[in-house]
Each structure stands twice: as C-alpha cells, then as structure tokens.
Design a protein around this motif. Structure first.
Motif, PDB file in Angstrom:
ATOM      1  N   GLN A  80       0.832  -1.264   0.026  1.00 27.62           N
ATOM      2  CA  GLN A  80       0.194  -0.079   0.006  1.00 27.62           C
ATOM      3  C   GLN A  80       0.969   1.189  -0.010  1.00 27.62           C
ATOM      4  N   VAL A  81       2.173   0.982   0.278  1.00 33.27           N
ATOM      5  CA  VAL A  81       3.037   2.247   0.619  1.00 33.27           C
ATOM      6  C   VAL A  81       3.958   2.281  -0.635  1.00 33.27           C
ATOM      7  N   VAL A  82       4.815   0.964  -1.162  1.00 32.96           N
ATOM      8  CA  VAL A  82       5.887   1.241  -2.148  1.00 32.96           C
ATOM      9  C   VAL A  82       5.642  -0.185  -2.924  1.00 32.96           C
ATOM     10  N   THR A  83       5.971  -0.117  -4.066  1.00 34.13           N
ATOM     11  CA  THR A  83       6.093  -1.335  -4.860  1.00 34.13           C
ATOM     12  C   THR A  83       6.919  -2.549  -4.231  1.00 34.13           C
ATOM     13  N   LEU A  84       6.440  -3.790  -4.081  1.00 34.75           N
ATOM     14  CA  LEU A  84       7.443  -4.871  -3.790  1.00 34.75           C
ATOM     15  C   LEU A  84       8.670  -5.208  -4.656  1.00 34.75           C
ATOM     16  N   ASN A  85       8.659  -4.474  -5.759  1.00 34.35           N
ATOM     17  CA  ASN A  85       9.892  -4.539  -6.554  1.00 34.35           C
ATOM     18  C   ASN A  85      11.198  -3.627  -6.076  1.00 34.35           C
ATOM     19  N   ALA A  86      10.863  -2.846  -4.761  1.00 35.00           N
ATOM     20  CA  ALA A  86      11.840  -2.234  -4.218  1.00 35.00           C
ATOM     21  C   ALA A  86      12.586  -3.021  -3.442  1.00 35.00           C
ATOM     22  N   GLN A  87      13.629  -3.699  -3.786  1.00 34.74           N
ATOM     23  CA  GLN A  87      14.233  -4.875  -2.945  1.00 34.74           C
ATOM     24  C   GLN A  87      15.678  -4.364  -2.638  1.00 34.74           C
ATOM     25  N   PHE A  88      15.856  -3.174  -2.934  1.00 37.10           N
ATOM     26  CA  PHE A  88      17.463  -2.582  -2.813  1.00 37.10           C
ATOM     27  C   PHE A  88      17.463  -2.119  -1.530  1.00 37.10           C
ATOM     28  N   GLY A  89      18.622  -2.318  -0.781  1.00 42.64           N
ATOM     29  CA  GLY A  89      18.508  -1.812   0.650  1.00 42.64           C
ATOM     30  C   GLY A  89      17.755  -2.696   1.540  1.00 42.64           C
ATOM     31  N   GLU A  90      17.284  -1.995   2.303  1.00 42.53           N
ATOM     32  CA  GLU A  90      15.770  -2.754   3.099  1.00 42.53           C
ATOM     33  C   GLU A  90      14.875  -2.922   2.422  1.00 42.53           C
ATOM     34  N   GLY A  91      14.515  -1.874   1.148  1.00 45.79           N
ATOM     35  CA  GLY A  91      13.505  -2.150   0.431  1.00 45.79           C
ATOM     36  C   GLY A  91      12.336  -2.123   0.782  1.00 45.79           C
ATOM     37  N   TRP A  92      11.008  -2.848   0.489  1.00 50.81           N
ATOM     38  CA  TRP A  92       9.908  -2.715   1.259  1.00 50.81           C
ATOM     39  C   TRP A  92       9.633  -3.329   2.475  1.00 50.81           C
ATOM     40  N   LEU A  93      10.838  -4.047   3.015  1.00 47.56           N
ATOM     41  CA  LEU A  93      10.761  -4.631   4.326  1.00 47.56           C
ATOM     42  C   LEU A  93      10.553  -3.474   5.348  1.00 47.56           C
ATOM     43  N   LEU A  94      11.132  -2.413   4.891  1.00 51.38           N
ATOM     44  CA  LEU A  94      11.249  -1.045   5.919  1.00 51.38           C
ATOM     45  C   LEU A  94      10.010  -0.597   6.163  1.00 51.38           C
ATOM     46  N   PRO A  95       9.066  -0.214   5.295  1.00 48.39           N
ATOM     47  CA  PRO A  95       7.724   0.330   5.522  1.00 48.39           C
ATOM     48  C   PRO A  95       6.892  -0.728   6.110  1.00 48.39           C
ATOM     49  N   ALA A  96       7.123  -2.037   5.914  1.00 44.75           N
ATOM     50  CA  ALA A  96       6.387  -3.146   6.300  1.00 44.75           C
ATOM     51  C   ALA A  96       6.618  -3.074   7.882  1.00 44.75           C
ATOM     52  N   GLU A  97       7.906  -3.181   8.249  1.00 44.19           N
ATOM     53  CA  GLU A  97       8.117  -3.154   9.718  1.00 44.19           C
ATOM     54  C   GLU A  97       7.466  -1.948  10.298  1.00 44.19           C
ATOM     55  N   MET A  98       7.338  -0.633   9.620  1.00 41.73           N
ATOM     56  CA  MET A  98       6.968   0.497  10.441  1.00 41.73           C
ATOM     57  C   MET A  98       5.361   0.092  10.610  1.00 41.73           C
ATOM     58  N   ILE A  99       4.742  -0.480   9.467  1.00 47.08           N
ATOM     59  CA  ILE A  99       3.285  -0.680   9.688  1.00 47.08           C
ATOM     60  C   ILE A  99       2.934  -1.696  10.485  1.00 47.08           C
ATOM     61  N   MET A 100       3.621  -2.700  10.696  1.00 49.42           N
ATOM     62  CA  MET A 100       3.479  -3.611  11.739  1.00 49.42           C
ATOM     63  C   MET A 100       3.583  -3.219  13.218  1.00 49.42           C
ATOM     64  N   TYR A 101       4.511  -2.227  13.263  1.00 52.86           N
ATOM     65  CA  TYR A 101       4.517  -1.765  14.485  1.00 52.86           C
ATOM     66  C   TYR A 101       3.425  -0.995  15.031  1.00 52.86           C
ATOM     67  N   ALA A 102       2.946  -0.164  14.044  1.00 47.82           N
ATOM     68  CA  ALA A 102       1.688   0.780  14.298  1.00 47.82           C
ATOM     69  C   ALA A 102       0.558  -0.159  14.386  1.00 47.82           C
ATOM     70  N   ARG A 103       0.525  -1.138  13.788  1.00 50.97           N
ATOM     71  CA  ARG A 103      -0.754  -2.292  14.009  1.00 50.97           C
ATOM     72  C   ARG A 103      -0.585  -2.790  15.607  1.00 50.97           C
ATOM     73  N   SER A 104       0.441  -2.849  16.000  1.00 49.75           N
ATOM     74  CA  SER A 104       0.734  -3.635  17.310  1.00 49.75           C
ATOM     75  C   SER A 104       0.626  -2.526  18.354  1.00 49.75           C
ATOM     76  N   GLY A 105       0.414  -1.430  17.936  1.00 46.72           N
ATOM     77  CA  GLY A 105       0.181  -0.039  19.083  1.00 46.72           C
ATOM     78  C   GLY A 105       1.500   0.500  19.193  1.00 46.72           C
ATOM     79  N   VAL A 106       2.609   0.347  18.498  1.00 47.01           N
ATOM     80  CA  VAL A 106       3.852   0.997  18.718  1.00 47.01           C
ATOM     81  C   VAL A 106       4.106   2.210  17.681  1.00 47.01           C
ATOM     82  N   ASN A 107       3.677   3.254  18.094  1.00 47.91           N
ATOM     83  CA  ASN A 107       3.371   4.293  17.225  1.00 47.91           C
ATOM     84  C   ASN A 107       4.555   5.249  17.109  1.00 47.91           C
ATOM     85  N   HIS A 108       5.647   5.072  18.030  1.00 45.19           N
ATOM     86  CA  HIS A 108       6.837   5.758  17.865  1.00 45.19           C
ATOM     87  C   HIS A 108       8.017   5.121  17.459  1.00 45.19           C
ATOM     88  N   ILE A 109       8.787   5.482  16.394  1.00 48.65           N
ATOM     89  CA  ILE A 109       9.646   4.906  15.463  1.00 48.65           C
ATOM     90  C   ILE A 109      10.905   5.427  15.263  1.00 48.65           C
TER      91      ILE A 109
END
Length: 542
Positions: free
Chosen positions: A455-484
C-alpha cells in the motif's frame, strides 16, 4: 552526457586541444576486469571499469578522466579501483567531482595539471611495464586448519554463529565489537565515502591484526553476503583490498552466502546447507525471541541486572545445545526462558519505541551509538527489530521477481511453497512457546507484511532494506507502537529513498505515528544524536 550536469567538461577539454573519447570506446575491445577488487554488479560501474582498463592498455597519449557526483554510491568503491588499475599500468587518474555549483575553475586547473605532466613525461624512452595485481590468496586446502574470524554483528545472534558454523567442521570465532579504533582503521583503509557499516567492518578486520590479538598467518576472514543490489555486496572486495594495503595479503577471505551471485574462489570452504539451514533457522528464531524477552523485561525487572543475567544464560545455553547437536531442543529452552523472563517482570505500562533501518545499524550497538541502551535507561521499552523477517522476505521477493519477469524460475512453486510451509510451522511453534511471556509480540506472517507494505511502495523495491522497512513500520503501528526510530547510514541512497520517501504515505495511513530518522557516519556527533532523541522522547512522554 548531459552538458548542464557535467558543466560542459567535454567542451572544456576539447577547447584545450584534447581529443575526447567517451567510455563507449571500451565496448569495441570489451576488456576483462577480473584483476580488480570489484564486484561486477551494476551496469554503470562495469562500464567505468572497462573504460579504465581499455585506457590503461593504451599508450601514454590516452589518459583517463572520470567525472563523479558528490555522494554517488558506487563511486565510493570504484574510484579507488580505477586509480589502482591505472597506477599498475603507469598512469594516473584525473578525478573531477561535480556538484550544483557552476564553477569550473578548479576542474580546469586539474586538467591543465594533467596536460603539463604529459608534456614532461617521455613515454618513448622506456618500455611500458605493468605491475602485477595483488590480492588475497584462494582459500584452498593449505588454509583449512586456520581459524575463521567473523565481524561482530548483533548482541543476540552473533554469540551463536560460531557454534552453528562449528557444526560444519570449521574453527570460527567472532571478532570483538566495533569501537573507535575500528572507525579509525576503517577510514584509513576504505574509501571515506563508502557507507558507515563498511567502514566499521573493514576497520574491525584491520584492527584485529594491528592490535596483535590475532595472528594473520593463522587466520581467515569470513563475511556474510546476500548478493543484493547494495554496496554491501562489495564488502568482500573491500576487505581484500584493505588487507593487501595494510600488509596482510596472505590472509584469505571467504564468502558465507547461500546463492551463487557472489563469485569467490574458495574450494576448501564448503557448507552443507541442508544440514546447517535447520540449525540456523532455529538459532535465528531463538535469538529473536530472547531479544523480545530481554527488551520488554529489562525496563520492568524487579531486581536490576536480572534481565541481563537471563539473557546471557540462555544465549550460553543456546550455544551448548547447538554444539552438542541438540538444536531441536532450542524451542524447549525457549519455553523455559519465556517463563523465567516473565517471572522477573513487574506489571507496568511503559512508552514503547520501535527500531527500523539499515540492517547493520539497527542491530549493532556501537554503530548506532548505543541508542537502544540510552532509551532503556530512560524507562522506555524498546520493541526490537528481528532478523527472521530479513530472511523470510526472500519468499516474497522470489514471487515478485517471477511475476515481474526479472528472474527465471530455478525451483518449482510447489517446492518453494512446501519449504515456506515448513518454516512457517516452526515460527508458529515459537509463537506458542514464547507466549508464556506476557509481553511477547508474536512473529507476523511475511506475506501479510508484504500486503501491508504494498500500500506504500512497490514490492519490486528490494534494494537496501526495500519494502521491508515500511512493512516493519506498519506492523509496529498495528501492534500499538506508534513511535519509531529509523537508523540509516549517511549516503545510503537506497535506504534514504525508501525510509524518507515513504514517511508521508505511512503517516497518512497511521496519523498517530511519530518517526525520527537518524543518519550515522564516522564523524557523527554524539551530542547531535542525543539532542534529537531528547526531543523525540519529550514528545513521546506527553
């Protein structure tokens, strides 16, 4: 090719009576570039290196001028290799650094210096000599009894890595955690514009021998490699070059990698991955869980130091179980650990902070200037990053690459789905065992994380941390961790584009999220980092 960007350097050279050739001239002969410390990974650096090799093989009337922009990632390592390649052929590199300042005076001065030096040189009076390329030796049978040294990575998994690799029959030891000396040696023996983790890793290797703690004639260096589109894939040649320049050219360097993307001649280094992968998977899940237990309990412990004691005890037990060929009992130990950590905790609701970013920075205490401990010292629960997702993302990446037709199918979908199912069952076992710890946050399904990230970035963004970085941010937010806190090496272009580029989109989806981006390099000020953190936690505690 753009005259505005390059400040019409080609016209300037032509106006000084120089016949200008572009790098395309090298495509005629297409010279090999094997005699360099360089991973042939990207089209642009390949073109530059081939042009340099072609120029080096010509007579003295052909010289090499390279234009580079400030902060250009690949140039941080290819510039040194171009310079060394030309020097072996008796030529010098003229490097022109470009930025948005429209002042070509300094560039003209450098080019005039090149012309004058050519006038003084008399290439006809001596035969052309080429110096031999020097590199580290091939890891063959005669080095098999040497100790293998691995740069320190994380306080949780690193202690178990030697135990895992000893199961393959090799004598392996972690190098000490990085320190200021690592930084100094890294700056001396690696290009100063390469990313900060590379500076520290090169520095760790050189420091090990300069300090006298390790004997270079009895040592081998190993470095893990993913082969991804990142400068980190060049750590192998960077370490080799540093060893040669520092006077340790007899130390072999081996690549610890699953795939065949990293070419390295190491006939005596063979890993039985079918045997090791199940052990490695258990070790990663085990240490990720211990990390979750520790960070949630260290700010709630009834007796100061209890969490650290339990952490060290269960990491030692993990090593013992692996070395006694009983890694299948790691999850039983995890159940005990969950109960033990739960028993030392007070019931407290605390502010929580998640950590994301470049993999080395978010896991290595020294590289991140111990900001995790700093947050803990102020009564903040750190929800730690985990390594499991970093490896699990390969299942998603494979499917995405196949759908985008950028990768050929090497294994059947049926087989890969079966492997994923086996791994997922192991994760579910861990979630069940670790749930005895009341503050445990379960491991998520990587495909669920990918759907959120899409929903944030294409999954073809696989360089560096790629799509995993926004995925981690979103999963934090969904777990109630809003400060990153997002940790990035200064000049890590891929991570800056992803981390900062997706920030607005993530905030639109989760308006309560608060993201602090911190950049790190060898000269970053402790005071600057701490001041920004103070502002961050001031907002956190309101």
């Amino acid at each position: 090719t753009d005259p505005l960007i390059q400040h019409k350097v080609s016209d300037m050279l032509a106006g000084m009576g120089i016949q200008v050739l572009t790098d395309e001239v090298a495509s005629i002969d297409n010279p090999e570039i094997k005699d360099t410390h360089f991973l042939s990974q990207w089209a642009y650096p390949n073109r530059i290196m081939k042009a340099a090799k072609w120029c080096a093989m010509q007579d003295g009337g052909v010289q090499f001028v390279q234009m580079t922009s400030f902060g250009c990632g690949p140039d941080a390592f290819i510039t040194d290799e171009v310079r060394d390649l030309l020097l072996r052929y008796g030529k010098t590199l003229t490097l022109l650094k470009l930025d948005d300042i429209n002042n070509v005076g300094s560039m003209k001065l450098r080019v005039r210096s090149l012309i004058e030096s050519l006038k003084l040189a008399d290439d006809k009076e001596k035969a052309k000599t080429v110096s031999a390329f020097r590199t580290t030796p091939v890891y063959d049978g005669k080095y098999r009894d040497r100790k293998i040294l691995i740069p320190y990575f994380t306080s949780f998994l690193s202690p178990l890595i030697p135990s895992v690799l000893r199961m393959t029959g090799y004598d392996v030891e972690n190098l000490p955690l990085s320190d200021e000396a690592s930084c100094e040696w890294g700056l001396k023996y690696a290009n100063n514009e390469v990313c900060y983790p590379a500076t520290l890793i090169v520095g760790d290797v050189i420091k090990a021998f300069k300090s006298g703690q390790y004997d270079p004639v009895r040592s081998v260096i190993a470095i893990t490699q993913t082969g991804g589109q990142c400068r980190a894939s060049n750590y192998l040649p960077l370490i080799k070059k540093a060893l040669v320049d520092a006077g340790y050219a007899d130390v072999p360097v081996v690549s610890l990698t699953l795939g065949d993307d990293i070419e390295n001649d190491q006939p005596a280094f063979k890993i039985n991955w079918l045997k090791i992968l199940p052990i490695a998977l258990r070790a990663i899940l085990y240490t990720d869980s211990i990390s979750k237990f520790y960070y949630a309990s260290v700010v709630r412990e009834q007796r100061p130091g209890a969490a650290r004691e339990l952490r060290d005890f269960y990491l030692r037990r993990g090593c013992e179980l692996i070395e006694s060929n009983a890694s299948n009992r790691l999850f039983d130990s995890l159940s005990e650990a969950a109960a033990a950590f739960d028993g030392i905790c007070q019931d407290k609701t605390l502010p929580r902070v998640g950590v994301v970013g470049e993999i080395y920075l978010k896991f290595n205490p020294f590289a991140q200037k111990n900001i995790v401990d700093w947050l803990i010292g102020r009564g903040i629960e750190v929800v730690p990053p985990i390594l499991t997702d970093f490896f699990m993302q390969s299942f998603v990446n494979r499917k995405v690459k196949l759908q985008a037709h950028v990768e050929r199918r090497k294994l059947s979908d049926f087989l890969m789905d079966g492997i994923y199912g086996i791994v997922r069952k192991q994760i579910e076992k861990v979630n069940a065992r670790a749930s005895r710890f009341r503050y445990f946050i379960p491991f998520h399904d990587i495909f669920e994380e990918a759907r959120e990230a899409e929903q944030v970035v294409t999954l073809n963004a696989q360089f560096g941390e790629g799509w995993l970085l926004p995925a981690e941010m979103i999963m934090y937010a969904r777990s109630g961790v809003n400060h990153i806190v997002s940790l990035q090496p200064f000049g890590c272009i891929a991570n800056h584009i992803v981390s900062k580029g997706i920030e607005k989109r993530v905030k639109d989806m989760y308006p309560d999220i608060n993201i602090l981006s911190l950049d790190f390099e060898s000269g970053v000020s402790d005071a600057n980092v701490k001041n920004r953190l103070l502002l961050f936690i001031d907002n956190l505690k309101r």
